[in-house]
Design an enzyme around this catalytic site. Structure first.
Site, PDB file in Angstrom:
ATOM      1  N   GLU A  80       0.804  -1.233   0.000  1.00  0.00           N
ATOM      2  CA  GLU A  80       0.000   0.000   0.000  1.00  0.00           C
ATOM      3  C   GLU A  80       0.834   1.279   0.000  1.00  0.00           C
ATOM      4  O   GLU A  80       1.024   1.922   1.032  1.00  0.00           O
ATOM      5  CB  GLU A  80      -0.968   0.004   1.180  1.00  0.00           C
ATOM      6  CG  GLU A  80      -1.920  -1.175   1.163  1.00  0.00           C
ATOM      7  CD  GLU A  80      -3.071  -1.038   2.154  1.00  0.00           C
ATOM      8  OE1 GLU A  80      -3.003  -0.159   3.026  1.00  0.00           O
ATOM      9  OE2 GLU A  80      -4.037  -1.797   2.034  1.00  0.00           O
ATOM     10  N   GLU A  91      -5.714  -8.457   0.443  1.00  0.00           N
ATOM     11  CA  GLU A  91      -6.429  -8.106   1.660  1.00  0.00           C
ATOM     12  C   GLU A  91      -7.870  -7.798   1.296  1.00  0.00           C
ATOM     13  O   GLU A  91      -8.129  -7.187   0.254  1.00  0.00           O
ATOM     14  CB  GLU A  91      -5.859  -6.845   2.347  1.00  0.00           C
ATOM     15  CG  GLU A  91      -4.560  -7.053   3.070  1.00  0.00           C
ATOM     16  CD  GLU A  91      -4.060  -5.788   3.762  1.00  0.00           C
ATOM     17  OE1 GLU A  91      -4.879  -4.911   4.113  1.00  0.00           O
ATOM     18  OE2 GLU A  91      -2.838  -5.682   3.946  1.00  0.00           O
TER      19      GLU A  91
HETATM   20  C1  PNW Z   1      -4.679  -1.818   5.301  1.00  0.00           C
HETATM   21  N1  PNW Z   1      -7.523   4.025   4.838  1.00  0.00           N
HETATM   22  O1  PNW Z   1      -4.585  -0.510   5.756  1.00  0.00           O
HETATM   23  C2  PNW Z   1      -3.360  -2.419   5.777  1.00  0.00           C
HETATM   24  O2  PNW Z   1      -2.614  -3.067   4.798  1.00  0.00           O
HETATM   25  C3  PNW Z   1      -3.487  -3.239   7.020  1.00  0.00           C
HETATM   26  O3  PNW Z   1      -2.260  -3.254   7.688  1.00  0.00           O
HETATM   27  C4  PNW Z   1      -4.618  -2.693   7.863  1.00  0.00           C
HETATM   28  O4  PNW Z   1      -4.696  -3.252   9.125  1.00  0.00           O
HETATM   29  C5  PNW Z   1      -5.909  -2.946   7.086  1.00  0.00           C
HETATM   30  O5  PNW Z   1      -5.837  -2.374   5.791  1.00  0.00           O
HETATM   31  C6  PNW Z   1      -7.150  -2.405   7.779  1.00  0.00           C
HETATM   32  O6  PNW Z   1      -7.029  -1.036   7.997  1.00  0.00           O
HETATM   33  C7  PNW Z   1      -5.368   0.545   5.467  1.00  0.00           C
HETATM   34  O7  PNW Z   1      -7.536   4.903   5.749  1.00  0.00           O
HETATM   35  C8  PNW Z   1      -5.418   1.534   6.440  1.00  0.00           C
HETATM   36  O8  PNW Z   1      -8.186   4.196   3.766  1.00  0.00           O
HETATM   37  C9  PNW Z   1      -6.121   2.684   6.208  1.00  0.00           C
HETATM   38  C10 PNW Z   1      -6.797   2.851   5.021  1.00  0.00           C
HETATM   39  C11 PNW Z   1      -6.761   1.861   4.054  1.00  0.00           C
HETATM   40  C12 PNW Z   1      -6.047   0.706   4.284  1.00  0.00           C
END
Ligand code: PNW
Length: 478
Positions: free
Chosen positions: A196, A384
């Site tokens: 990401e 994911e």
């Molecule tokens: C992903 N947003 O993170 C990550 O790859 C994981 O480590 C995380 O725990 C999971 O999704 C759930 O959050 C994100 O704010 C964190 O849009 C934030 C965002 C998107 C993905």
């Protein structure tokens, strides 16, 4: 329903003789349900990340990462929570492998903590750190589970000067990736370079919500983004140069997914155009080996400084693309110069407890379709997908997370549509195996299909784990 209606219905239903109201079940003629099956050999698994589950932050020579520093800085995370202990998977990994095995999972996406292996980011490796990952991987393999390894899931060694602002960090990442490929490609056949881009660049250096928590200007942010994708490219090349033949390399990217408001050609075209534009600094650059003209024009003098050869490295061919899929953007064709408009979400648009996690299950179908149409990757994985939920433990010790089951079932129904249309989707990693450290949200948001009591470290399967097990067993949405 009004009190009047409730009383009326309550009374009517209560006084109706049941046998008279319903045909007997054995007499009912219902059509056979069509199974929502996945292709034979589809790979089912779960995903986690090192800093979110391992704990043991100061054990066996691990060096600090930017997330250790950030989470220990007052005011940065929910209640000041840190990943010091997290799920203690550093010690409990055998239990966690059994959770996977009980699900019937055949693959597991895990990440390596860079600073466990290189405490200073560069220089001398820490044998004890590497040995931990060998133990985990061997335990997985002896239980019939194939490890898919992410090299960088945000926990950058904090001793690397200037973090992702420095071009040297890309080179350091390449060296680390090459080392891991040399050491582990006897037992790991699939590597993801980075996880990401937008989270470890924009959220970390522009918004300041993630480590290291900076708020830089556009020029600096674009350079950080450039270093993120350059590191990915250097990682791909280092893995190819050092791994055993046959090792597969890709990345895990949460591309912004644009869903056409209506499934008609002009909106579908608009979604494709928006996908290219909306991911221009990241996935578009990686899969095209160049920045789009529109991106360079839009950024103007703030555009990244690109050295000769960079774009070729960034565009290194991949064996597969991993997509982390959570939330849709809705796009409509219009007569503007760019040809489309991204629609704002109404206040009533449903979301899960994480305020950013808007629910639109068709997002997973369009993620696969848009990326496949634009860039024709050889193989795709969902690296994911999953959600937070306000889980409650019942007096019988159960967690009946029907909302998470609903979320997952609907997403997999749309993924099944993509698979049945022939897109090269090879596997699905549910986020997440167990409740864990949800970054700036600390332990306040639970994404697991296993409940973790963070006081005792006891793991309990939720209803969603039962549902996922049934889905894996049937190779079809359950
Ligand atoms: C992903 N947003 O993170 C990550 O790859 C994981 O480590 C995380 O725990 C999971 O999704 C759930 O959050 C994100 O704010 C964190 O849009 C934030 C965002 C998107 C993905």
């Amino acid at each position: 329903m009004s009190e009047h209606t409730r009383r009326l219905f309550g009374k009517t239903l209560a006084t109706l003789p049941v046998a008279a109201a319903l045909p007997s079940l054995s007499q009912a003629q219902t059509p056979a349900p069509a199974p929502r099956s996945f292709p034979a050999g589809f790979k089912w698994g779960c995903a986690t990340a090192a800093y979110q589950i391992e704990g043991a932050a100061n054990e066996d020579g691990r060096g600090p990462s930017v997330w250790d520093v950030f989470s220990h800085t007052p005011g940065k995370t929910f209640h000041g929570e840190t990943g010091d202990v997290a799920d203690d998977s550093y010690h409990l990994y055998k239990e966690d492998v059994q959770l996977l095995k009980n699900l019937g999972a055949k693959v597991y996406r895990m990440s390596i903590s860079w600073s466990r292996v290189f405490p200073d980011g560069i220089g001398k490796p820490n044998g004890k750190g590497l040995d931990y990952y060998k133990r985990v991987i061997d335990e997985l393999k002896s239980n019939g589970i194939d490890p898919y390894v992410t090299l960088f899931h945000w926990d950058l060694p904090s001793s690397l000067p200037h973090g992702w602002q420095a071009r040297d960090t890309c080179k350091a990442f390449g060296d680390y990736a090459g080392f891991i490929a040399r050491e582990l490609s006897d037992r790991v056949h699939h590597f993801f370079t980075t996880n990401e881009f937008v989270c470890f660049t924009d959220l970390s250096y522009k918004i300041g919500q993630f480590a290291p928590g900076l708020k830089l200007d556009a020029t600096q942010v674009n350079q950080v983004r450039h270093h993120g994708i350059l590191a990915h490219g250097m990682g791909v090349q280092a893995i190819r140069a050092n791994a055993r033949p046959g090792t597969q390399v890709g990345l895990a990217e949460n591309a912004t997914v644009f869903v056409p408001v209506i499934d008609e050609p002009r909106h579908v075209q608009a979604a494709l155009k928006a996908t290219r534009d909306g991911n221009a600094p990241f996935l578009t650059a990686v899969l095209e080996g160049k920045y789009t003209d529109a991106y360079l024009q839009r950024e103007g003098s703030a555009a990244p400084k690109v050295e000769s050869g960079d774009m070729q490295i960034i565009g290194s061919p991949l064996d597969f693309v991993g997509l982390n899929v959570y939330t849709p953007e809705y796009v409509q064709a219009d007569n503007s110069p760019q040809g489309y408009k991204v629609l704002p979400r109404q206040a009533s648009f449903p979301h899960m407890p994480s305020p950013w996690l808007f629910v639109g299950p068709e997002v997973i179908y369009w993620a696969v379709r848009n990326v496949s149409t634009l860039w024709k990757p050889k193989e795709l994985y969902i690296t994911e997908n999953g959600c937070s939920a306000d889980d409650v433990v019942t007096s019988e010790g159960r967690i009946n997370d029907t909302d998470r089951v609903m979320y997952l079932r609907n997403h997999l129904t749309h993924l099944q549509r993509a698979a049945s249309e022939g897109y090269p989707i090879k596997g699905y990693f549910l986020w997440s195996l167990l409740d864990n450290y949800e970054w700036a949200d600390g332990y306040s948001k639970r994404f697991g299909i296993h409940y973790v009591d963070f006081k005792t470290q006891k793991r309990t399967p939720k209803l969603s784990a039962d549902w996922y097990k049934a889905t894996i067993a049937a190779n079809a949405v359950a």
